[in-house]
Design an enzyme around this catalytic site. Structure first.
Site, PDB file in Angstrom:
ATOM      1  N   GLU A 140     -19.420  -4.838  23.260  1.00 38.81           N
ATOM      2  CA  GLU A 140     -18.504  -5.947  23.533  1.00 38.81           C
ATOM      3  C   GLU A 140     -17.218  -5.881  22.708  1.00 38.81           C
ATOM      4  O   GLU A 140     -16.140  -6.214  23.209  1.00 38.81           O
ATOM      5  CB  GLU A 140     -19.207  -7.291  23.273  1.00 38.81           C
ATOM      6  N   SER A 164     -24.897  -9.627  36.245  1.00 39.89           N
ATOM      7  CA  SER A 164     -24.907 -11.006  35.757  1.00 39.89           C
ATOM      8  C   SER A 164     -23.512 -11.608  35.729  1.00 39.89           C
ATOM      9  O   SER A 164     -23.324 -12.775  36.069  1.00 39.89           O
ATOM     10  CB  SER A 164     -25.531 -11.067  34.358  1.00 39.89           C
ATOM     11  N   LEU A 218      -8.856  -3.273  10.212  1.00 37.17           N
ATOM     12  CA  LEU A 218      -9.129  -1.851  10.405  1.00 37.17           C
ATOM     13  C   LEU A 218     -10.026  -1.621  11.618  1.00 37.17           C
ATOM     14  O   LEU A 218     -10.910  -2.415  11.927  1.00 37.17           O
ATOM     15  CB  LEU A 218      -9.766  -1.262   9.148  1.00 37.17           C
ATOM     16  N   GLY A 241      -3.844  -4.653  12.070  1.00 42.58           N
ATOM     17  CA  GLY A 241      -4.127  -5.228  10.770  1.00 42.58           C
ATOM     18  C   GLY A 241      -5.572  -4.957  10.416  1.00 42.58           C
ATOM     19  O   GLY A 241      -5.882  -4.095   9.601  1.00 42.58           O
ATOM     20  N   ILE A 276     -10.456   7.624  -0.390  1.00 46.60           N
ATOM     21  CA  ILE A 276     -10.163   6.560  -1.343  1.00 46.60           C
ATOM     22  C   ILE A 276      -9.967   5.264  -0.574  1.00 46.60           C
ATOM     23  O   ILE A 276      -9.257   5.228   0.431  1.00 46.60           O
ATOM     24  CB  ILE A 276      -8.897   6.859  -2.169  1.00 46.60           C
ATOM     25  N   HIS A 320       0.843  -1.194   0.000  1.00 51.28           N
ATOM     26  CA  HIS A 320       0.000   0.000   0.000  1.00 51.28           C
ATOM     27  C   HIS A 320       0.883   1.250   0.000  1.00 51.28           C
ATOM     28  O   HIS A 320       1.197   1.799   1.060  1.00 51.28           O
ATOM     29  CB  HIS A 320      -0.906   0.005   1.230  1.00 51.28           C
ATOM     30  N   HIS A 327      -3.892   2.834  -3.949  1.00 47.34           N
ATOM     31  CA  HIS A 327      -4.160   2.465  -2.551  1.00 47.34           C
ATOM     32  C   HIS A 327      -3.486   1.151  -2.183  1.00 47.34           C
ATOM     33  O   HIS A 327      -2.778   1.079  -1.183  1.00 47.34           O
ATOM     34  CB  HIS A 327      -5.672   2.350  -2.316  1.00 47.34           C
ATOM     35  N   HIS A 383     -29.188 -17.102  23.086  1.00 45.32           N
ATOM     36  CA  HIS A 383     -28.244 -16.776  24.145  1.00 45.32           C
ATOM     37  C   HIS A 383     -27.458 -17.985  24.638  1.00 45.32           C
ATOM     38  O   HIS A 383     -26.596 -17.842  25.507  1.00 45.32           O
ATOM     39  CB  HIS A 383     -28.982 -16.141  25.330  1.00 45.32           C
ATOM     40  N   ARG A 442     -23.961 -19.853  34.920  1.00 45.49           N
ATOM     41  CA  ARG A 442     -25.027 -19.059  35.530  1.00 45.49           C
ATOM     42  C   ARG A 442     -25.635 -19.832  36.702  1.00 45.49           C
ATOM     43  O   ARG A 442     -25.884 -19.267  37.764  1.00 45.49           O
ATOM     44  CB  ARG A 442     -26.114 -18.759  34.508  1.00 45.49           C
TER      45      ARG A 442
END
Length: 698
Positions: A434, A398, A122, A120, A196, A32, A276, A496, A543
């Protein structure tokens, strides 16, 4: 504002940096070049004029941190590390992206001196930079909270170069929102708005008003437009003034929106997607060199006076900065011997002595969820470890990740009726973010030697996975707390209930997945996690309440269960066959260990000798020597059963051709956990049947 001293030799050094980037990509044939060419004056300004750093001491506590979030433009950083004398030489630039080089395709932490973080994917760099800024403030609170802002040896800035791609990734939105909420005045981001990307003009997919977006986040926003006059003018003085203004704003993070032309000054490919992510090509490279006054027939040309200037300047600036800083640090150390002792311990990566004595002891005969046990362990250890801090993605009640009686890490005005906080608080609140949580924890750990953790449900580890993977790639000791670790979370249903998560996380090289069997095993699992600094760990917790086993002091013998301290080995004989010679081995993790123990009793009644092996961490077990592993899983005993309420995928190597798996190979359902375990076959009866089937398969 401070006067910027910028001479013609600085212009020549910038142009040299452009050509080194273009030559390096041309030589290897991929990479690049465009962004590195147009960002050369920005990076040069930071490395040679603004940042406080020492090319000869990359661990200097007083250094500013630099994060190239636009990691694809690795040459932006590599060239400056070469020019400043950080250890890279011309041959390293010539070896870009090749086997064994110090200049991989994206900057890698621990591989190239001067690189603070692996960037690495983005967005990860900018998101983790927020963690760097968190850590700088927390460490300030640990070591020097009383000194006025800007006057402490622990004060410094975190600088980031980000791209259009970084700003499009969702993780940066999460992290940037938190940065504004936290009022991180030590964070300065340069957003290279060249518009770009690989698909050329970003208008095809990215047209939002970034300035207004970041103003809404609570950031200090400036725009420096090098295209505003109609001609392209790289006004480094204007950019320097923007940096000064950003540093002067101590109550908000700062973003400088810098409008550039990618690939400047390549005459034909500038401002296009063609420059680019691919080499300029021989003709365009030659034309660019002619524009800049370089010989198109020569490559990797660096005039002696350029290198003397840049390395001498970097060396002299470091000496001056370190002398001033050292005086302040020495004065602080003399006035704060206890805090200095804490700093020395953290810098050495050591834990306090007799930390095991701080672990809570859970009485057998009671049922305790491992999430509840973990919460008690966190609080017990926190009393001895001021470096331990963390929180949850809006799930503190929790996950049980709150350090009791500790204030929250927030500006005081954001305190609520539930949580009181201040700038140097200890309890982290990530909101429902998260991915940013995992990246921020990574940044905290990379910045210094504190130990941070972030919690959520195991199912939502999927939202964290890119950052978790990078922690493993970097080998840094981030801690992730994952509760609600199986279908036994119950009525919330299949959305979940984790099924594939344990297996998919175990597939990440370098990540320790730890699933303790009871409360006391949880305590020792936490202790072992804190002893380790060579990679991340995720602890998976129940849990539902599960039994606290009655144990002996050492190894298993007869009907006496082994000590929970054995959890540090990853797998251990929890219950031995009554005769001492097992016919079948039952391997289990977490809440399913009790199922294996019940199956052992039923098998014994049928005259079958079964050994139960608790396996809190396959990764830790694999680290043990062959003799120990053979003692736990003797090759001569080929009848084996694994018991885990999830996919059997990661157990096959231990089961062999005769082994059987008691597992769940489908999604869950909405019901109470006892019903789910019964309906999905996570029962002692199913384990007994599997054991007999394995024995009969010989």
């Amino acid at each position: 504002m401070a006067t910027l001293h910028w001479d013609p030799i600085d212009d020549r050094a910038v142009d040299t940096a452009r050509m080194l980037a273009a030559d390096a990509v041309e030589k290897v044939g991929n990479g690049h070049p465009g962004t590195a060419m147009s960002l050369a004056p920005v990076a040069y300004l930071l490395y040679q004029k603004i940042m406080r750093r020492d090319p000869a001491d990359h661990g200097w506590l007083g250094r500013d941190r630099f994060i190239l979030s636009a990691g694809h433009s690795s040459l932006t950083q590599y060239v400056q590390l070469y020019l400043a004398g950080d250890g890279l030489e011309l041959a390293d630039l010539q070896a870009l992206r090749t086997w064994g080089s110090k200049t991989p395709g994206h900057p890698e932490y621990g591989h190239t001196d001067g690189v603070e973080i692996t960037t690495g994917p983005l967005g990860q760099g900018l998101a983790s930079a927020v963690g760097f800024a968190y850590a700088a403030r927390y460490e300030r609170g640990l070591f020097d909270p009383e000194t006025a802002a800007g006057e402490s040896p622990f004060d410094h800035h975190v600088y980031v170069i980000a791209s259009d791609g970084d700003l499009q990734e969702g993780v940066t939105a999460e992290a940037s929102s938190l940065a504004g909420h936290q009022q991180l005045g030590n964070l300065v981001v340069v957003y290279d708005s060249n518009q770009i990307s690989i698909e050329d003009d970003t208008d095809i997919a990215f047209t939002e008003d970034v300035a207004k977006r970041y103003e809404a986040y609570g950031w200090h926003v400036q725009t420096v437009d090098w295209k505003k006059s109609g001609d392209y003018v790289e006004d480094v003085s204007e950019l320097n003034d923007a940096f000064d203004a950003a540093k002067a704003e101590t109550g908000k993070p700062s973003i400088i929106i810098l409008k550039t032309i990618i690939g400047w000054p390549a005459p034909n490919k500038q401002n296009t997607g063609k420059i680019h992510g691919s080499a300029l090509g021989a003709d365009e490279l030659a034309a660019t060199k002619e524009v800049l006054g370089f010989d198109p027939e020569q490559t990797f040309v660096v005039a002696d006076e350029i290198l003397e200037h840049t390395r001498g300047n970097a060396r002299d600036r470091a000496a001056e900065a370190k002398e001033t800083w050292q005086q302040a640090f020495d004065a602080w150390a003399a006035a704060n011997p206890e805090r200095k002792a804490l700093l020395d311990r953290l810098e050495a990566g050591e834990l306090p002595g007799a930390l095991e004595d701080a672990l809570p002891v859970f009485e057998p005969g009671k049922d305790v969820s491992t999430r509840a046990a973990s919460g008690k362990v966190i609080n017990a250890l926190a009393a001895r470890l001021p470096e331990l801090w963390g929180g949850s993605a809006d799930l503190a009640e929790s996950n049980l990740t709150t350090i009791n009686d500790a204030e929250s890490f927030i500006p005081a005005e954001h305190s609520t009726h539930e949580f009181s906080g201040n700038a140097f608080g200890r309890v982290l609140h990530f909101g429902i973010r998260e991915h940013a949580m995992a990246a921020i924890v990574n940044g905290i750990v990379l910045h210094g030697k504190t130990r941070a953790f972030g919690g959520t449900f195991l199912i939502f580890s999927d939202y964290m996975r890119p950052a978790v993977r990078l922690a493993a790639l970097m080998g840094i000791p981030s801690i992730y707390v994952w509760t609600h670790d199986s279908v036994a979370l119950g009525e919330d249903g299949p959305t979940h209930q984790p099924i594939e998560q344990l297996s998919s996380l175990r597939a990440i090289p370098g990540l320790s997945v730890v699933r303790p069997a009871d409360a006391n095993e949880t305590a020792y699992a936490w202790l072992e996690i804190l002893k380790r600094r060579g990679g991340p760990a995720g602890i998976a917790l129940t849990r539902q309440n599960i039994p606290v086993f009655e144990r002996g002091e050492g190894a298993a013998s007869g009907d006496t269960l082994a000590s929970a301290a054995n959890a540090a080995k990853g797998a251990y004989v929890l219950a031995e066959a009554a005769s001492g010679e097992p016919e079948v081995i039952l391997l289990a993790t977490g809440s399913e260990v009790q199922v294996a123990l019940a199956a052992r009793e039923q098998l014994a009644a049928d005259g079958v000798q079964a050994r139960v092996v608790s396996v809190p961490s396959l990764e830790w077990f694999e680290e043990q020597d062959q003799a120990y592993r053979e003692s736990v899983l003797p090759a001569s005993v080929t009848a084996r059963v694994s018991v885990e309420a999830g996919l059997a995928l990661t157990w096959q190597r231990y089961l062999g051709t005769r082994g059987r798996a008691v597992s769940i190979e489908h999604f869950g359902a909405s019901a109470d956990y006892k019903t789910l375990f019964r309906e999905f076959g996570i029962t002692a009866e199913a384990v007994v049947a599997a054991a007999k089937e394995s024995l009969a398969s010989a």
